[in-house]
Scaffold this motif. Sequence first.
Motif, PDB file in Angstrom:
ATOM      1  N   ALA A 448      44.067 -12.474  49.364  1.00  0.00           N
ATOM      2  CA  ALA A 448      43.416 -11.263  48.868  1.00  0.00           C
ATOM      3  C   ALA A 448      44.393 -10.322  48.180  1.00  0.00           C
ATOM      4  O   ALA A 448      43.975  -9.397  47.487  1.00  0.00           O
ATOM      5  CB  ALA A 448      42.727 -10.539  50.019  1.00  0.00           C
ATOM      6  N   THR A 449      45.693 -10.535  48.351  1.00  0.00           N
ATOM      7  CA  THR A 449      46.723  -9.739  47.686  1.00  0.00           C
ATOM      8  C   THR A 449      46.533  -8.245  47.957  1.00  0.00           C
ATOM      9  O   THR A 449      46.592  -7.414  47.043  1.00  0.00           O
ATOM     10  CB  THR A 449      46.738 -10.007  46.157  1.00  0.00           C
ATOM     11  OG1 THR A 449      46.494 -11.389  45.902  1.00  0.00           O
ATOM     12  CG2 THR A 449      48.096  -9.651  45.559  1.00  0.00           C
ATOM     13  N   CYS A 450      46.246  -7.909  49.221  1.00  0.00           N
ATOM     14  CA  CYS A 450      46.045  -6.514  49.637  1.00  0.00           C
ATOM     15  C   CYS A 450      44.967  -5.828  48.817  1.00  0.00           C
ATOM     16  O   CYS A 450      45.054  -4.620  48.539  1.00  0.00           O
ATOM     17  CB  CYS A 450      47.358  -5.724  49.548  1.00  0.00           C
ATOM     18  SG  CYS A 450      48.646  -6.315  50.657  1.00  0.00           S
ATOM     19  N   ASN A 451      43.938  -6.572  48.431  1.00  0.00           N
ATOM     20  CA  ASN A 451      42.871  -6.038  47.591  1.00  0.00           C
ATOM     21  C   ASN A 451      41.525  -6.283  48.276  1.00  0.00           C
ATOM     22  O   ASN A 451      41.165  -7.433  48.550  1.00  0.00           O
ATOM     23  CB  ASN A 451      42.909  -6.716  46.214  1.00  0.00           C
ATOM     24  CG  ASN A 451      41.947  -6.097  45.232  1.00  0.00           C
ATOM     25  OD1 ASN A 451      40.752  -6.363  45.267  1.00  0.00           O
ATOM     26  ND2 ASN A 451      42.458  -5.271  44.338  1.00  0.00           N
ATOM     27  N   VAL A 452      40.797  -5.219  48.559  1.00  0.00           N
ATOM     28  CA  VAL A 452      39.543  -5.331  49.294  1.00  0.00           C
ATOM     29  C   VAL A 452      38.504  -6.106  48.492  1.00  0.00           C
ATOM     30  O   VAL A 452      37.755  -6.920  49.044  1.00  0.00           O
ATOM     31  CB  VAL A 452      39.009  -3.931  49.652  1.00  0.00           C
ATOM     32  CG1 VAL A 452      37.676  -4.036  50.393  1.00  0.00           C
ATOM     33  CG2 VAL A 452      40.019  -3.183  50.505  1.00  0.00           C
ATOM     34  N   GLU A 453      38.443  -5.854  47.191  1.00  0.00           N
ATOM     35  CA  GLU A 453      37.460  -6.534  46.355  1.00  0.00           C
ATOM     36  C   GLU A 453      37.637  -8.045  46.409  1.00  0.00           C
ATOM     37  O   GLU A 453      36.676  -8.801  46.543  1.00  0.00           O
ATOM     38  CB  GLU A 453      37.592  -6.044  44.903  1.00  0.00           C
ATOM     39  CG  GLU A 453      36.538  -6.594  43.966  1.00  0.00           C
ATOM     40  CD  GLU A 453      35.385  -5.637  43.762  1.00  0.00           C
ATOM     41  OE1 GLU A 453      34.453  -6.040  43.060  1.00  0.00           O
ATOM     42  OE2 GLU A 453      35.411  -4.529  44.298  1.00  0.00           O
ATOM     43  N   GLU A 454      38.887  -8.495  46.307  1.00  0.00           N
ATOM     44  CA  GLU A 454      39.142  -9.930  46.353  1.00  0.00           C
ATOM     45  C   GLU A 454      38.869 -10.486  47.744  1.00  0.00           C
ATOM     46  O   GLU A 454      38.371 -11.603  47.890  1.00  0.00           O
ATOM     47  CB  GLU A 454      40.578 -10.217  45.921  1.00  0.00           C
ATOM     48  CG  GLU A 454      40.868  -9.807  44.490  1.00  0.00           C
ATOM     49  CD  GLU A 454      41.788 -10.779  43.765  1.00  0.00           C
ATOM     50  OE1 GLU A 454      41.948 -11.916  44.226  1.00  0.00           O
ATOM     51  OE2 GLU A 454      42.321 -10.384  42.727  1.00  0.00           O
ATOM     52  N   LEU A 455      39.193  -9.717  48.763  1.00  0.00           N
ATOM     53  CA  LEU A 455      38.915 -10.138  50.134  1.00  0.00           C
ATOM     54  C   LEU A 455      37.417 -10.361  50.321  1.00  0.00           C
ATOM     55  O   LEU A 455      36.989 -11.397  50.843  1.00  0.00           O
ATOM     56  CB  LEU A 455      39.416  -9.083  51.116  1.00  0.00           C
ATOM     57  CG  LEU A 455      39.075  -9.323  52.590  1.00  0.00           C
ATOM     58  CD1 LEU A 455      39.888 -10.492  53.135  1.00  0.00           C
ATOM     59  CD2 LEU A 455      39.326  -8.060  53.412  1.00  0.00           C
ATOM     60  N   LEU A 456      36.601  -9.415  49.887  1.00  0.00           N
ATOM     61  CA  LEU A 456      35.152  -9.527  50.049  1.00  0.00           C
ATOM     62  C   LEU A 456      34.582 -10.656  49.212  1.00  0.00           C
ATOM     63  O   LEU A 456      33.635 -11.331  49.626  1.00  0.00           O
ATOM     64  CB  LEU A 456      34.486  -8.202  49.680  1.00  0.00           C
ATOM     65  CG  LEU A 456      34.772  -7.016  50.618  1.00  0.00           C
ATOM     66  CD1 LEU A 456      34.102  -5.753  50.095  1.00  0.00           C
ATOM     67  CD2 LEU A 456      34.321  -7.310  52.033  1.00  0.00           C
TER      68      LEU A 456
END
Length: 635
Positions: A448-456
């Motif tokens: 996710a590279t510390c990114n919420v959008e990518e995590l979701l």
Amino acid sequence: MAYNVNPFLERRSERTTSDQEFALVFSPKILEKLSGEAFKGGLHVFRSAPGGGKTTILRAFTPSVLRSFWRGKGANELKESFPLFVEKGVLDDLEGPQLLGVLISCASGYADLPPGAAIDEGPFRALLDCRVVLRTIRSLGAFLGLGVEESLEAIQLEYDDGAQDLQGIPKLTSASALAKWAETQEKRIYAELDAFSGRNPQALPSSSRFESVLWLQSVKFLRDGVAVGGNRLLMIDDLHRLRRKQRELLIDELTVQRPQIPVWLAMRTVVLEESLLSQGARTGRDIQEYSLEELWGGLKGGHQFIPFALNVLDRRMNRQVAVTGNFSQRLREQLEPEEIRKFIQPGIDTFRAATQPYEKTERYSEWIARAEKKSADQTVDTLLELFVTRILMARDAGKKQMSFDLVLPAEEIDDKDSSALRGAAEIQCHEELGLPYYYGLERLCTMATCNVEELLSMAAALYDGIVASQVLRKRSPELSPVDQEKILSDAAARRLKFVPKHHMEGTRAQKLITSIGGYCRERTFLPNAPYAPGVTGVRLSQTEMEKLQSKVLGEHGGLLKRVLSECVAENLLILRLSSASTARDAGSIFYLNRTLCANFGLPLQMGGWQDVACLDLIDWMLRGWKPRQRLAMGS
């Protein structure tokens, strides 16, 4: 109320999410990382790639959302959030919201103003000022808990000595009257814009300076003679949507004003442009900058993102009824023994084929004997041991001066072993044997590279797989490492596939990223793994960066600068600075986004990079990278 659809598809910052739902899925972990300095007077800039959580943080401090936290303080979902808001001084257990947060967005309207419409972008100032005034008064209604049918007539305004210099904003004493002025001013500006063609630009309303911050810190709101909303926060989102000159003008003038209230500016990460600071301003004194990615520890502290990510995922999981349990419980973290067995013999065969030229060499006799003995165990550690031994043999055989009469003791393998070497062996097992690598909660968070959008986004794909597993197998759903890897690899491939559709320089960006990925693969899968665990980025030295910033590279240099800037701003590449050493000068490393690493079969650790030249990147961007012939062991 639980969702009936995939709960990970809805982004937290979407305006369509109700304040109550927003509060329930909001993760308080970010509040723990938010410094108390951010609530002190001055300019505070929050930066991240899209989906990093900027808008989410800002929305959390709006009055309507704070009131939702306060009203639901007894809910189990808010038992972590509410005390942190109280600790920050923005909520009171008995009295509710204590902060008047004013949020406006630069996503529309401002860039529509014609360049040079008035001296010093006067219409831009006028539009921003009237919007701040209007949004403040509307936020005051939410702060006080007024219903839509309740009038603001009971709210009176007073001004302290700091408001004496106001020229563009009238010092009206009625909140409703000032709101009507702001609405009229905004409509007038857009009416003039609609009829702007062929007319004198001086017809547009104009201001000689930004007055809204001065007004906001000088005005007093009185309800029944009692002062309310004295603690204030101005939040301006989507600053990157402004034209560059508008953005520079706003930051410069606000810096000079030295606001007495906290002013938060949120924008995407912008690189390879002029400095964010106004002339004479200093970071830490006049402007505080916060990179959301670095809040989680930067290059070496990404593990701090895991508790936050897990909190986000579990809060989403609690909003659905199709699957029971926490999200992490549905991701199997280990390969089963029967799954491992099918990789053991191919791994042994691969090892023997690579070391066959040296099996009669006395120097490696103990190493090979140890490997054969280890081969009896049907475990992943056996495979890693074989591939570590193979890498060490390739390194030793590749030395220019070798002495084959000295037998290497088996214990030397343990002395040379390291986490980086094990990482290289693991990614080689994935590449050559198909051993699953991209699975488990920790690697999901890393991707996710510390990114919420990518995590979701990745969690949404995994959730669909969990539901499908439950339907097909008629039992408690749990995704195997093989299933997880297939889902995540497909998600990574889609991430790269849609780059041309989602980004202005998308086609060139896609070609450049694909080239960097191919180049990194070539350097990662060398037999001796010289850059263990692997290469996941390229570096431009300070000299090359100076070329990029100048015009020495011509039109193609300017194009490369735009493509790199967009790739970093859109979270396709991760920019990290490289310090100077005795062997090299300073530089800038452009790492691949960790999700994209999965697309190219690369390790997820950072640290491995290779120096390249601007001309290399220009060639890759325009024509693509061409692989060299794979080197054999010992060559």
